[in-house]
Scaffold this motif. Structure first.
Motif, PDB file in Angstrom:
ATOM      1  N   CYS A  16      10.645   3.331  27.877  1.00 48.95           N
ATOM      2  CA  CYS A  16      10.110   4.042  29.036  1.00 48.95           C
ATOM      3  C   CYS A  16       8.732   4.612  28.726  1.00 48.95           C
ATOM      4  O   CYS A  16       8.456   4.973  27.591  1.00 48.95           O
ATOM      5  CB  CYS A  16      11.033   5.202  29.404  1.00 48.95           C
ATOM      6  SG  CYS A  16      12.615   4.669  30.015  1.00 48.95           S
TER       7      CYS A  16
ATOM      8  N   CYS B 159      17.351   8.641  29.701  1.00 50.60           N
ATOM      9  CA  CYS B 159      16.889   7.526  30.533  1.00 50.60           C
ATOM     10  C   CYS B 159      17.896   6.376  30.464  1.00 50.60           C
ATOM     11  O   CYS B 159      18.926   6.475  29.814  1.00 50.60           O
ATOM     12  CB  CYS B 159      15.516   7.065  30.070  1.00 50.60           C
ATOM     13  SG  CYS B 159      15.509   6.435  28.398  1.00 50.60           S
TER      14      CYS B 159
ATOM     15  N   HIS C 167      17.955   3.887  28.798  1.00 49.65           N
ATOM     16  CA  HIS C 167      18.204   3.355  27.464  1.00 49.65           C
ATOM     17  C   HIS C 167      19.273   4.126  26.719  1.00 49.65           C
ATOM     18  O   HIS C 167      19.634   3.787  25.604  1.00 49.65           O
ATOM     19  CB  HIS C 167      16.910   3.375  26.641  1.00 49.65           C
ATOM     20  CG  HIS C 167      15.841   2.520  27.229  1.00 49.65           C
ATOM     21  ND1 HIS C 167      14.816   3.043  27.972  1.00 49.65           N
ATOM     22  CD2 HIS C 167      15.670   1.187  27.211  1.00 49.65           C
ATOM     23  CE1 HIS C 167      14.043   2.056  28.386  1.00 49.65           C
ATOM     24  NE2 HIS C 167      14.539   0.919  27.942  1.00 49.65           N
TER      25      HIS C 167
END
Ligand SMILES: [Zn+2]
Ligand SMILES: [Zn+2]
Ligand SMILES: [Zn+2]
Length: 139
Positions: free
Chosen positions: A4, A84, A86
């Motif tokens: 990100c 996020c 991930h």
């Protein structure tokens, strides 16, 4: 999946961007395991002049904006990690002997469904689950 961008995350959550904020968020995004504020501060100090109080304040903002998760152990030790795509929601394992914190496998559909059932029509914003015991090294 590509990492990100701190810039995008800050912009999307309408968080004011400063270079210190962006560096702090970047360190958290690169981390693969949760880290405490003091430890994050140590890393950040290599890049920029910032005091610990500012780090705490910034982490609080990030947490309110949903950019990071805070894992609260014993009320005094707080670990932070990215929240996020991930790093999907998961439980943590805390070793009571050496103090290691480990991220466990992300919750699957079954677990998520049971949380929703347990809460029974209430709105859930976050789930914190900490399993305590002894890690492989300490058992
Ligand atoms: Zn990410
Ligand atoms: Zn241990
Ligand atoms: Zn974790």
């Amino acid at each position: 999946m590509e990492k990100c961008s701190t810039e995008k995350l800050l912009k999307n959550t309408k968080t004011k961007m400063t270079s210190a904020r962006s560096s702090l968020l970047n360190i958290i995004l690169e981390n693969s395991s949760p880290e405490t504020a003091t430890s994050l501060h140590k890393k950040l100090s290599k890049e920029t002049r910032i005091d610990l109080a500012t780090v705490y304040r910034t982490l609080k903002i990030f947490n309110q904006k949903g950019l990071i998760r805070a894992i609260n152990l014993d009320g005094e030790k707080i670990y932070y990690e990215k929240s996020c795509e991930h790093n999907p929601l998961h439980a943590h394992f805390y070793c009571e002997k050496c103090g290691d914190v480990e991220c466990l496998n992300p919750f699957g559909f079954d677990e998520s469904t049971s949380f929703v059932k347990m809460a029974d029509k209430k709105e859930i914003n976050s789930v914190e689950l900490i399993l305590r015991g002894r890690c492989e090294k300490c058992s």
